[in-house]
Write an enzyme that holds these catalytic residues in place. Structure first.
Site, PDB file in Angstrom:
ATOM      1  N   ASP A  32       4.029   8.747   3.773  1.00  0.00           N
ATOM      2  CA  ASP A  32       3.042   8.436   2.728  1.00  0.00           C
ATOM      3  C   ASP A  32       1.867   9.412   2.764  1.00  0.00           C
ATOM      4  OD1 ASP A  32       2.019   7.031   0.610  1.00  0.00           O
ATOM      5  OD2 ASP A  32       1.135   5.441   1.830  1.00  0.00           O
ATOM      6  N   HIS A  49       4.083  16.478  -3.093  1.00  0.00           N
ATOM      7  CA  HIS A  49       5.462  16.100  -2.780  1.00  0.00           C
ATOM      8  C   HIS A  49       6.257  17.304  -2.281  1.00  0.00           C
ATOM      9  CE1 HIS A  49       4.750  12.123  -4.149  1.00  0.00           C
ATOM     10  NE2 HIS A  49       4.664  12.423  -5.425  1.00  0.00           N
ATOM     11  N   LEU A 143      22.204  14.499  15.119  1.00  0.00           N
ATOM     12  CA  LEU A 143      21.143  13.602  14.628  1.00  0.00           C
ATOM     13  C   LEU A 143      21.706  12.819  13.442  1.00  0.00           C
ATOM     14  CD1 LEU A 143      18.092  12.690  14.548  1.00  0.00           C
ATOM     15  CD2 LEU A 143      17.785  14.435  12.787  1.00  0.00           C
TER      16      LEU A 143
HETATM   17  C1  IPE Z   1       5.979   3.759   0.212  1.00  0.00           C
HETATM   18  O1  IPE Z   1       4.821   4.397  -0.215  1.00  0.00           O
HETATM   19  C2  IPE Z   1       7.190   4.437  -0.321  1.00  0.00           C
HETATM   20  C3  IPE Z   1       7.466   5.779   0.198  1.00  0.00           C
HETATM   21  C4  IPE Z   1       6.786   6.389   1.123  1.00  0.00           C
HETATM   22  C5  IPE Z   1       8.612   6.444  -0.386  1.00  0.00           C
HETATM   23  P1  IPE Z   1       4.017   3.925  -1.519  1.00  0.00           P
HETATM   24  O2  IPE Z   1       2.892   4.873  -1.664  1.00  0.00           O
HETATM   25  O3  IPE Z   1       4.948   3.797  -2.649  1.00  0.00           O
HETATM   26  O4  IPE Z   1       3.518   2.478  -1.099  1.00  0.00           O
HETATM   27  P2  IPE Z   1       2.278   1.640  -1.644  1.00  0.00           P
HETATM   28  O5  IPE Z   1       2.371   1.613  -3.136  1.00  0.00           O
HETATM   29  O6  IPE Z   1       1.037   2.341  -1.194  1.00  0.00           O
HETATM   30  O7  IPE Z   1       2.426   0.300  -1.010  1.00  0.00           O
HETATM   31  C1  IPE Z   2       4.553   9.235  -0.561  1.00  0.00           C
HETATM   32  O1  IPE Z   2       3.357   9.802  -0.990  1.00  0.00           O
HETATM   33  C2  IPE Z   2       5.732   9.787  -1.305  1.00  0.00           C
HETATM   34  C3  IPE Z   2       6.353   8.840  -2.252  1.00  0.00           C
HETATM   35  C4  IPE Z   2       6.026   7.586  -2.403  1.00  0.00           C
HETATM   36  C5  IPE Z   2       7.412   9.364  -3.094  1.00  0.00           C
HETATM   37  P1  IPE Z   2       2.519   9.150  -2.180  1.00  0.00           P
HETATM   38  O2  IPE Z   2       2.942   9.783  -3.457  1.00  0.00           O
HETATM   39  O3  IPE Z   2       2.628   7.678  -2.157  1.00  0.00           O
HETATM   40  O4  IPE Z   2       1.066   9.618  -1.794  1.00  0.00           O
HETATM   41  P2  IPE Z   2      -0.269   8.771  -1.960  1.00  0.00           P
HETATM   42  O5  IPE Z   2      -0.073   7.480  -1.226  1.00  0.00           O
HETATM   43  O6  IPE Z   2      -0.482   8.559  -3.420  1.00  0.00           O
HETATM   44  O7  IPE Z   2      -1.321   9.631  -1.338  1.00  0.00           O
HETATM   45 MG    MG Z   3       1.532   6.242  -1.256  1.00  0.00          MG
END
Ligand code: IPE
Ligand code: IPE
Ligand code: MG
Length: 254
Positions: A32, A49, A143
């Site tokens: 995240d 990303h 792995l």
């Molecule tokens: C969880 O992160 C999903 C992934 C890392 C793929 P999100 O950013 O979607 O989660 P919330 O919305 O903060 O709970």
């Molecule tokens: C996690 O990073 C990746 C996915 C959920 C695909 P985020 O896109 O949720 O990044 P933040 O949480 O908005 O910083």
């Molecule tokens: Mg996120």
């Protein structure tokens, strides 16, 4: 250096940091913070990303040397469809390109790749690439890398329950014999051990529908580092801390 280490490295480090030293064998990561990483640089979210995707290879490479035999990463949740069409489309195209680009290196490094999650909502071209990657790496075992894509635990349990219900209705499973193991066999993760350690980056202390059933006794690490800044050094420190934990599984150890 290629992706991952040689077989000899793998077994050697296993002996030092694996089960004997109490290191986690199965690490699951909620990757995240890509969006915030990009925002801090005044860039679009997709820039984050892409940076996050580049980080995956380094973490995969680090696993064998850290005694980690299974790595499961959360790439896209069943709830992530709520994002803008631009972000979702950008992520889907990133997944396609990533698989195309990394298939050969992952295979050469002996990584076995699996995907969990519901493929029904994914684009056919992407699903074909996922199937192909699973097939070409099927005999590898340096792995076990599992990528959670369109994955949500509640969705997984609901799909598992539906399949189990069909088996019961067909008379192949007796309802009185249904137990924890029966349900676990219908989950997407049925061939995987439970995670020992779940790491979430970016400072959020929540699970966001990731491996709810499987993580019943996992240890958790919520760290502030944003995913694109999660270096192998940070990873190694988190793995190190795991060794100090006393896992009791409901029992008593001292
Ligand atoms: C969880 O992160 C999903 C992934 C890392 C793929 P999100 O950013 O979607 O989660 P919330 O919305 O903060 O709970
Ligand atoms: C996690 O990073 C990746 C996915 C959920 C695909 P985020 O896109 O949720 O990044 P933040 O949480 O908005 O910083
Ligand atoms: Mg996120």
């Amino acid at each position: 250096m290629g992706l991952g280490s040689t077989d000899a490295d793998h077994h050697g480090s296993d002996a030092m940091t694996g089960t004997e030293a109490g290191g986690p064998k199965h690490v699951a990561i909620i990757m995240d913070g890509n969006g915030r990483w990009a925002q801090r640089r005044a860039k679009p979210r997709l820039y984050g990303h892409h940076a996050g995707a580049r980080r995956v290879r380094q973490i995969v490479e680090a696993c064998p040397g850290l005694g980690v035999s299974h790595l499961t990463i959360f790439a896209f949740s069943t709830e992530n469809w709520k994002r803008t069409q631009t972000e979702v489309a950008g992520l889907m195209s990133l997944f396609r390109r990533y698989i195309e680009r990394e298939t050969q290196a992952l295979n050469a490094a002996g990584v076995r790749v699996r995907f969990i999650g519901d493929r029904i909502r994914l684009d056919g071209k992407l699903v074909a690439l996922m199937d192909h990657l699973e097939q070409v790496t099927a005999d590898n075992d340096s792995l076990h890398l599992t990528v959670a894509l369109n994955y949500g635990s509640r969705d997984e349990v609901a799909r598992a329950t539906q399949r189990l219900a069909y088996e019961v209705a067909a008379g192949r499973i007796n309802p009185s014999g249904v137990n924890e193991n029966t349900l676990a066999q219908f989950l997407d993760t049925h061939v995987l051990p439970d995670p020992d350690l779940v790491i979430r980056t970016s400072g959020e202390a929540r699970i966001s529908n990731f491996l709810l059933w499987q993580s019943a006794y996992a240890e958790y690490e919520f760290i502030n580092t944003l995913w694109p800044d999660f270096t192998p050094e940070v990873f190694a420190r988190v793995i190190d801390r795991f060794g100090a934990r006393d896992r009791r599984f409901g029992g008593v150890t001292r």
